[in-house]
Structures are given as structure tokens and as C-alpha cells.
Write a protein that holds these residues in place. Structure first.
Motif, mmCIF file in Angstrom:
data_model
loop_
_atom_site.group_PDB
_atom_site.id
_atom_site.type_symbol
_atom_site.label_atom_id
_atom_site.label_comp_id
_atom_site.label_asym_id
_atom_site.label_seq_id
_atom_site.Cartn_x
_atom_site.Cartn_y
_atom_site.Cartn_z
ATOM 1 N N ARG A 1 -35.082 -1.805 -15.799
ATOM 2 C CA ARG A 1 -34.652 -0.832 -14.778
ATOM 3 C C ARG A 1 -34.088 -1.532 -13.551
ATOM 4 O O ARG A 1 -33.074 -1.101 -12.978
ATOM 5 N N SER A 2 -34.734 -2.606 -13.131
ATOM 6 C CA SER A 2 -34.266 -3.342 -11.958
ATOM 7 C C SER A 2 -32.909 -3.974 -12.220
ATOM 8 O O SER A 2 -32.001 -3.916 -11.382
ATOM 9 N N ARG A 3 -32.763 -4.592 -13.379
ATOM 10 C CA ARG A 3 -31.480 -5.194 -13.726
ATOM 11 C C ARG A 3 -30.374 -4.142 -13.784
ATOM 12 O O ARG A 3 -29.255 -4.383 -13.328
ATOM 13 N N GLU A 4 -30.681 -2.989 -14.345
ATOM 14 C CA GLU A 4 -29.664 -1.934 -14.428
ATOM 15 C C GLU A 4 -29.229 -1.489 -13.035
ATOM 16 O O GLU A 4 -28.036 -1.343 -12.756
ATOM 17 N N GLN A 5 -30.189 -1.265 -12.146
ATOM 18 C CA GLN A 5 -29.844 -0.810 -10.793
ATOM 19 C C GLN A 5 -29.065 -1.887 -10.038
ATOM 20 O O GLN A 5 -28.092 -1.587 -9.343
ATOM 21 N N LEU A 6 -29.483 -3.143 -10.171
ATOM 22 C CA LEU A 6 -28.746 -4.219 -9.505
ATOM 23 C C LEU A 6 -27.354 -4.368 -10.102
ATOM 24 O O LEU A 6 -26.384 -4.618 -9.375
ATOM 25 N N ALA A 7 -27.241 -4.198 -11.430
ATOM 26 C CA ALA A 7 -25.925 -4.299 -12.065
ATOM 27 C C ALA A 7 -24.972 -3.246 -11.519
ATOM 28 O O ALA A 7 -23.797 -3.533 -11.249
ATOM 29 N N ARG A 8 -25.446 -2.025 -11.356
ATOM 30 C CA ARG A 8 -24.595 -0.970 -10.784
ATOM 31 C C ARG A 8 -24.129 -1.362 -9.382
ATOM 32 O O ARG A 8 -22.984 -1.108 -9.003
ATOM 33 N N ASN A 9 -25.013 -1.973 -8.622
ATOM 34 C CA ASN A 9 -24.682 -2.437 -7.273
ATOM 35 C C ASN A 9 -23.635 -3.544 -7.334
ATOM 36 O O ASN A 9 -22.608 -3.501 -6.648
ATOM 37 N N TYR A 10 -23.864 -4.547 -8.179
ATOM 38 C CA TYR A 10 -22.955 -5.685 -8.254
ATOM 39 C C TYR A 10 -21.587 -5.296 -8.805
ATOM 40 O O TYR A 10 -20.572 -5.883 -8.418
ATOM 41 N N GLY B 1 -19.906 -2.850 -8.182
ATOM 42 C CA GLY B 1 -19.075 -2.296 -7.117
ATOM 43 C C GLY B 1 -18.503 -3.347 -6.184
ATOM 44 O O GLY B 1 -17.719 -3.018 -5.287
ATOM 45 N N ASP B 2 -18.876 -4.616 -6.387
ATOM 46 C CA ASP B 2 -18.383 -5.712 -5.540
ATOM 47 C C ASP B 2 -17.297 -6.453 -6.307
ATOM 48 O O ASP B 2 -17.572 -7.193 -7.249
ATOM 49 N N GLY B 3 -16.051 -6.252 -5.916
ATOM 50 C CA GLY B 3 -14.925 -6.843 -6.622
ATOM 51 C C GLY B 3 -14.867 -8.344 -6.560
ATOM 52 O O GLY B 3 -14.123 -8.965 -7.322
ATOM 53 N N SER B 4 -15.629 -8.976 -5.652
ATOM 54 C CA SER B 4 -15.600 -10.437 -5.564
ATOM 55 C C SER B 4 -16.434 -11.102 -6.651
ATOM 56 O O SER B 4 -16.380 -12.311 -6.820
ATOM 57 N N LEU B 5 -17.220 -10.294 -7.404
ATOM 58 C CA LEU B 5 -18.075 -10.833 -8.450
ATOM 59 C C LEU B 5 -17.463 -10.571 -9.820
ATOM 60 O O LEU B 5 -17.138 -9.434 -10.153
ATOM 61 N N ARG C 1 -17.249 -0.640 -14.462
ATOM 62 C CA ARG C 1 -16.551 -1.142 -13.264
ATOM 63 C C ARG C 1 -15.247 -0.384 -13.037
ATOM 64 O O ARG C 1 -14.918 -0.041 -11.896
ATOM 65 N N ARG C 2 -14.491 -0.119 -14.106
ATOM 66 C CA ARG C 2 -13.233 0.624 -13.953
ATOM 67 C C ARG C 2 -13.510 2.025 -13.432
ATOM 68 O O ARG C 2 -12.744 2.550 -12.623
ATOM 69 N N HIS C 3 -14.608 2.623 -13.890
ATOM 70 C CA HIS C 3 -14.962 3.970 -13.409
ATOM 71 C C HIS C 3 -15.332 3.937 -11.929
ATOM 72 O O HIS C 3 -14.922 4.808 -11.158
ATOM 73 N N ILE C 4 -16.100 2.912 -11.534
ATOM 74 C CA ILE C 4 -16.482 2.780 -10.116
ATOM 75 C C ILE C 4 -15.246 2.546 -9.242
ATOM 76 O O ILE C 4 -15.098 3.155 -8.184
ATOM 77 N N SER C 5 -14.345 1.672 -9.708
ATOM 78 C CA SER C 5 -13.146 1.365 -8.936
ATOM 79 C C SER C 5 -12.211 2.570 -8.857
ATOM 80 O O SER C 5 -11.511 2.751 -7.852
#
Length: 332
Positions: free
Chosen positions: A279-288, A290-294, A327-331
């Protein structure tokens, strides 16, 4: 055998920001910087040429590469910004840089050595050498980045380079770093007194603070609650993920409790260790995402996976879709 190097595309933003600072239009250079900034890999000869062309626009300045390096922001180094958040001390930050250096240069070149009362980070020559201008900008950026995280930062005790500069530029280097600077060395070096490795990293940079807040919110969604134990567990997890070893035993040891006690704490939320880790990895992945530098590889390593394919499989298991599609959906 010498190792072949490249730089990450986000690094070209360092030069673009310096051009902005100098109020330089650079109409022939900016489109190329914009094109390369979107790439994961920029060949060293390309970066060397881009930097030289930019610096040539300010030919009257002494050692302008140092000013380029001083423009560094977290977005220029991508994953390193997140790793600084997980570092409690200057020494931990240096070790984190060493572990993830391959994301920036395509190879792990940095060596950290202890000699007497001095700690040194050094880089040997490579097949595609960056050259003095690029080395100067890179070490200026590294020292600037660390200075911004530490209250009343001490200067290095020694910096040295493979190349050489004229006398006026050499003086500018010594003023910038606040210590003696050596030339024509066998390695590029940054040396600090060993005692400095224990200096706390207070995370004063507002951009990094925003990233930390986003990480905390992501982990809060994975494990709701506001107790001190839960906050400690969230912080410990970020460090374990950065180390690539997020196990129950290591988390319990870091929190000075037994694995059984930690299991009981998680059970109060109706979660096992693996369920909470997922669960933690999934939530952090959603956060990351959204950061185009990663890049996806960056995100995989931040989440403690050894390779991108393992992260992709896990993300599909969690969400039913691939991280690239997400990522494409978020962007969009």
C-alpha cells in the motif's frame, strides 16, 4: 577499464536556468537544451558542447561554470532530491549520492574513502571525460546543494580536479569553495573533515520540504493515524526503500522494537507488513509518477525495487494498469 559516462536530461536545465539568470536569449542554444531535457540520456560530448557554447556567451566572466553549478535545484538532480529527504546526516547524503550516481552518469564512479580524520568523495578519469568546465559545474552544484541543506555550512577542506585553469580562475575556484583547490590531480576530489559527516540535514530547502510533505501525505493514505509510532514508521520506510531493503526485521530494528511488536502495531490497522509495504509503495508511486523529473527507473529504485520491470509488475498487480499508462493519464 575506463567507464563510459553520460548525463541525465534534467541536468541540462542547470544551464538553461543560468541563461535565465544572466538574461541571455541564446536563440540557437535554448531549443537544443529543451530537446535534450526531455531525454533520459545525454551523451557526454553533447553536454560538454552545450555547456561550452553557453559559457562562451559570457566570455568576460571568470570561471562562469561555478555560477552555472550554483543554480542547482532539486529538479536538476531528480531522484537525489528525494534521497536527501531520507538522509539524516551529511554522511548519509553522500552515501545516497554514491548509490544512485548511475542514474545521472550511467555508471557508478564515485568512491568514498576515509583517510585519517578526513572523508573524501572522489571520481577517477572516465573514457568520456567531462572536461574542466563540466567538472567544475558539477562539483560546484554538489557543494551548493549540500550547503543549502545545512545551517552555517562548513567549507570543504580540499577540492581538486583532473584539469587546470589560469591563475585568475584558480583564485575564483578557491573563493567559491572556501578552501585550497588542486589541479592536474589523478581524481576529482571533495574532502571534508570526518566529523562533518555527522552534521544533521535539516531539510531547509522549500522545494524539498514540499516533496517531503507530499511523501508524508502519500504514506498517511497507506496507514492512517497520527501517533508518534506511525510517523516514525513512515520515516523509517522511506529510508529502507532508499536502501533497497524494506524488510520487517530492518524496520523493527530501526524502531528499537521486536518484529513481533511491529506486527502487532500493523495488525491494529488490519494490515500485515507486506500489505502495508504494498500500500505504501502504491501511494508513493502515484506521487512520484506526477513528478516529470523522475524516470520510471528512478521511481523503481526509490520504491526499493532492483529494476524497473519488477516495479512495473508490482504496479500492474496493485492497480491493474502499467505505470507508463498511469503517468500519461496523470499528465493528461
Amino acid at each position: 577499464m575506463a567507464k563510459v559516462m553520460r548525463v541525465t536530461g534534467a541536468w541540462t536545465g542547470l544551464l538553461a536556468d543560468w541563461l535565465d539568470q544572466q538574461d541571455l536569449d541564446a536563440p540557437a542554444l535554448r531549443p537544443e537544451l529543451a530537446r535534450w531535457s526531455a531525454q533520459d540520456n545525454v551523451p557526454v560530448p553533447v553536454w560538454r558542447d552545450l555547456l561550452a557554447r553557453g559559457l562562451a556567451l559570457c566570455s568576460g566572466q571568470v570561471a562562469p561554470e561555478l555560477a552555472v553549478g550554483s543554480c542547482v535545484r532539486p529538479g536538476h538532480v531528480g531522484v537525489l532530491g528525494y534521497l536527501v529527504l531520507a538522509s539524516d546526516t551529511l554522511g548519509e547524503a553522500m552515501l545516497a549520492y554514491q548509490r544512485y550516481e548511475t542514474l545521472f552518469y550511467g555508471a557508478t564512479l564515485a568512491e568514498i574513502v576515509i583517510e585519517g580524520d578526513q572523508a573524501e568523495m572522489r571520481w577517477p578519469p572516465s573514457e568520456d571525460e567531462l572536461g574542466q568546465q563540466a567538472d567544475g559545474a558539477a562539483i560546484a552544484a554538489l557543494v551548493t546543494f549540500l550547503r543549502r541543506q545545512i545551517d552555517d555550512p562548513p567549507p570543504p577542506s580540499w577540492v581538486s580536479f583532473l584539469g587546470a585553469v589560469d591563475a585568475e580562475s584558480a583564485q575564483a575556484y578557491e573563493r567559491f569553495f572556501g578552501c585550497p583547490v588542486g589541479w592536474r590531480d589523478s581524481h576529482v576530489r571533495v574532502r571534508f573533515p570526518l566529523a562533518y559527516m555527522g552534521i544533521p540535514m535539516p531539510r531547509r530547502d522549500p522545494t524539498l520540504r514540499a516533496l517531503l510533505d507530499r511523501q508524508a501525505q502519500a504514506l498517511l493514505r497507506a496507514l492512517p493515524g497520527g501517533s508518534e509510532t506511525e510517523r516514525q514508521l513512515q520515516h523509517v520506510l522511506l529510508r529502507l526503500l532508499a536502501d533497497g531493503e524494506p524488510t520487517l526485521a530492518r524496520a523493527a530494528r530501526a524502531m528499537h522494537m521486536s518484529p513481533r511488536t511491529l506486527q502487532r502495531r500493523l495488525a491494529s490497522h488490519h494490515l500485515s507488513w507486506q500489505q502495508w509495504l504494498d500500500r505504501s509503495r502504491e501511494q508513493l508511486a502515484r506521487n512520484y509518477l506526477g513528478d516529470g523529473s523522475l524516470t520510471l527507473t528512478d521511481i523503481a529504485l526509490l520504491l526499493g525495487f532492483s529494476e524497473q520491470s519488477a516495479f512495473t509488475r508490482a504496479y500492474q498487480r496493485w492497480t491493474g494498469t502499467s505505470p507508463g499508462r498511469a503517468r500519461r493519464h496523470i499528465s493528461g
